[in-house]
Design a protein around this motif. Structure first.
Motif, PDB file in Angstrom:
ATOM      1  N   ILE A 278      21.177 -27.684   5.313  1.00  0.00           N
ATOM      2  CA  ILE A 278      21.304 -27.764   3.854  1.00  0.00           C
ATOM      3  C   ILE A 278      21.805 -26.403   3.385  1.00  0.00           C
ATOM      4  O   ILE A 278      21.090 -25.402   3.492  1.00  0.00           O
ATOM      5  N   SER A 279      23.022 -26.359   2.883  1.00  0.00           N
ATOM      6  CA  SER A 279      23.648 -25.078   2.566  1.00  0.00           C
ATOM      7  C   SER A 279      24.160 -25.011   1.132  1.00  0.00           C
ATOM      8  O   SER A 279      24.259 -26.020   0.443  1.00  0.00           O
ATOM      9  N   GLU A 280      24.485 -23.788   0.747  1.00  0.00           N
ATOM     10  CA  GLU A 280      25.116 -23.448  -0.533  1.00  0.00           C
ATOM     11  C   GLU A 280      24.197 -23.608  -1.739  1.00  0.00           C
ATOM     12  O   GLU A 280      24.673 -23.821  -2.856  1.00  0.00           O
ATOM     13  N   PHE A 281      22.881 -23.449  -1.534  1.00  0.00           N
ATOM     14  CA  PHE A 281      21.970 -23.456  -2.674  1.00  0.00           C
ATOM     15  C   PHE A 281      22.024 -22.106  -3.370  1.00  0.00           C
ATOM     16  O   PHE A 281      21.749 -21.070  -2.770  1.00  0.00           O
ATOM     17  N   ASN A 282      22.379 -22.127  -4.648  1.00  0.00           N
ATOM     18  CA  ASN A 282      22.409 -20.922  -5.478  1.00  0.00           C
ATOM     19  C   ASN A 282      21.378 -21.097  -6.593  1.00  0.00           C
ATOM     20  O   ASN A 282      21.642 -21.760  -7.596  1.00  0.00           O
ATOM     21  N   PRO A 283      20.176 -20.531  -6.423  1.00  0.00           N
ATOM     22  CA  PRO A 283      19.102 -20.779  -7.391  1.00  0.00           C
ATOM     23  C   PRO A 283      19.415 -20.304  -8.795  1.00  0.00           C
ATOM     24  O   PRO A 283      18.854 -20.829  -9.760  1.00  0.00           O
ATOM     25  N   ALA A 284      20.304 -19.328  -8.932  1.00  0.00           N
ATOM     26  CA  ALA A 284      20.629 -18.826 -10.267  1.00  0.00           C
ATOM     27  C   ALA A 284      21.290 -19.897 -11.128  1.00  0.00           C
ATOM     28  O   ALA A 284      21.235 -19.829 -12.364  1.00  0.00           O
ATOM     29  N   ASN A 285      21.895 -20.886 -10.503  1.00  0.00           N
ATOM     30  CA  ASN A 285      22.599 -21.928 -11.250  1.00  0.00           C
ATOM     31  C   ASN A 285      21.807 -23.228 -11.364  1.00  0.00           C
ATOM     32  O   ASN A 285      22.288 -24.196 -11.966  1.00  0.00           O
ATOM     33  N   ASP A 286      20.606 -23.260 -10.792  1.00  0.00           N
ATOM     34  CA  ASP A 286      19.831 -24.494 -10.838  1.00  0.00           C
ATOM     35  C   ASP A 286      19.327 -24.741 -12.262  1.00  0.00           C
ATOM     36  O   ASP A 286      19.143 -23.805 -13.053  1.00  0.00           O
ATOM     37  N   ILE A 287      19.117 -26.008 -12.573  1.00  0.00           N
ATOM     38  CA  ILE A 287      18.623 -26.420 -13.890  1.00  0.00           C
ATOM     39  C   ILE A 287      17.399 -27.295 -13.679  1.00  0.00           C
ATOM     40  O   ILE A 287      17.467 -28.310 -12.974  1.00  0.00           O
ATOM     41  N   ASP A 288      16.284 -26.891 -14.263  1.00  0.00           N
ATOM     42  CA  ASP A 288      15.039 -27.664 -14.170  1.00  0.00           C
ATOM     43  C   ASP A 288      14.656 -27.966 -12.724  1.00  0.00           C
ATOM     44  O   ASP A 288      14.072 -29.015 -12.429  1.00  0.00           O
ATOM     45  N   ASN A 289      15.023 -27.066 -11.811  1.00  0.00           N
ATOM     46  CA  ASN A 289      14.685 -27.216 -10.388  1.00  0.00           C
ATOM     47  C   ASN A 289      15.207 -28.516  -9.779  1.00  0.00           C
ATOM     48  O   ASN A 289      14.648 -29.024  -8.803  1.00  0.00           O
ATOM     49  N   ARG A 290      16.300 -29.029 -10.315  1.00  0.00           N
ATOM     50  CA  ARG A 290      16.837 -30.287  -9.788  1.00  0.00           C
ATOM     51  C   ARG A 290      17.282 -30.136  -8.332  1.00  0.00           C
ATOM     52  O   ARG A 290      17.047 -31.030  -7.502  1.00  0.00           O
ATOM     53  N   THR A 291      17.944 -29.033  -8.037  1.00  0.00           N
ATOM     54  CA  THR A 291      18.446 -28.846  -6.677  1.00  0.00           C
ATOM     55  C   THR A 291      17.297 -28.583  -5.713  1.00  0.00           C
ATOM     56  O   THR A 291      17.296 -29.085  -4.583  1.00  0.00           O
TER      57      THR A 291
END
Length: 310
Positions: A278-291
């Motif tokens: 599971i790659s390319e998670f950028n937490p700075a761009n997450d919304i409401d912890n959806r990702t």
């Protein structure tokens, strides 16, 4: 930097072993380097999941592409890829199930190279590549030098020798055992390479027309022909940005979260499954912890099927 997080005690480690790739130098946006730490902090809140997974290795580079330049980035990622390859190789040979949490998608070259090398005595490994992009550039065709756009080509034997020869001189994947799902944002050079090799590409137009269940069935039929097992790599930008906003390079018109999770149910309990990324998670761009919620669901589904090393 490689940090080994395994306990030295005699207790049997959990079957699922996570390799963290805390690195974002493979692309323009460095935020994906924070993905593994955010995910680890998240699952620490869930005791049942926390007890069933182990953190095997923490491979990191805290710099940004803009600090280095393309040649230095390539050299640095080759070093990191050697560490990734060794980590996934070790997990397989020790009887565990490796899961990669990234970080930018340059990690795929090292991670899958290690798995393929470990399973070489069993035969070839197949791979389902879920991604908005093809990630099949070489340094000669890349318009920007971003290595996160090169790992699939490297696994197929095309690109810089430092990435194509990790743990083995031969290509890690055979085109007949590889397929892409969700592709919709790519350059002509990548498409030319993959189509010339005969790699099966399920573009989003086909998925809209036939439905993801039918496409996934075809994909599984293809990769299961590999005698050494198969893996699944999930670049989170393969999904609709509404379902997975926490990425650096979102692409509209992607896979639906609910459909992907349903499709993965047919994968988790397959004894031929040898790895998941599971790659390319950028937490700075997450919304409401959806990702984060999506990543949690993917790992929870996997660990539920892997308890007892089944």
């Amino acid at each position: 930097m490689l940090l080994n997080t395994r306990s030295s005690g005699s207790e049997m480690p959990p079957p699922i072993q996570i390799v963290a790739y805390a690195c974002g130098i493979g692309g323009q946006f460095a935020g994906s380097r924070d993905g593994p730490a955010a995910f680890r902090n998240h699952i620490e809140q869930f005791a049942d999941l926390r007890k069933r997974v182990g953190w095997h290795s923490w491979i990191e580079d805290g710099r940004a592409f803009s600090e280095l330049g393309s040649q230095q980035v390539l050299e640095s990622i080759i070093t990191l890829s050697r560490q990734l390859a060794q980590a996934s190789f070790d997990i397989i040979t020790e009887g565990g199930f490796p899961v990669l949490i990234g970080g930018d998608h340059s990690a795929a070259a090292g991670y899958w190279s290690g798995i393929c090398a470990a399973l070489a005595p069993e035969g070839d490994v197949g791979l389902i590549w879920i991604d908005a992009h093809m990630d099949s550039h070489t340094p000669q065709t890349s318009p920007n030098g971003y290595v996160h756009g090169m790992p699939l080509a490297a696994l197929l034997g095309y690109g810089h020798q430092g990435l194509t020869t990790l743990l083995s001189e031969r290509p890690k994947l055979k085109p007949a055992h590889v397929c892409l799902i969700g592709t919709r944002d790519y350059e002509p050079e990548e498409k030319t390479l993959l189509q010339s090799l005969g790699v099966r590409i399920f573009f989003m137009d086909e998925i809209h027309y036939r439905g993801l269940p039918a496409v996934f069935e075809d994909a599984l039929r293809l990769v299961r022909q590999a005698s050494g097992g198969y893996g699944v790599t999930i670049d989170l930008d393969g999904l609709n940005p509404e379902d997975a906003p926490g990425v650096s390079t979102p692409a509209a018109n992607g896979l639906a979260k609910a459909e992907l999770l349903t499709a993965m149910q047919g994968v988790y309990n397959d004894p031929r499954l040898v790895g998941m990324e599971i790659s390319e998670f950028n937490p700075a761009n997450d919304i409401d912890n959806r990702t984060l919620a999506l990543m949690h669901a993917l790992l929870a589904g996997l660990q539920g099927k892997r308890d007892g090393r089944t």
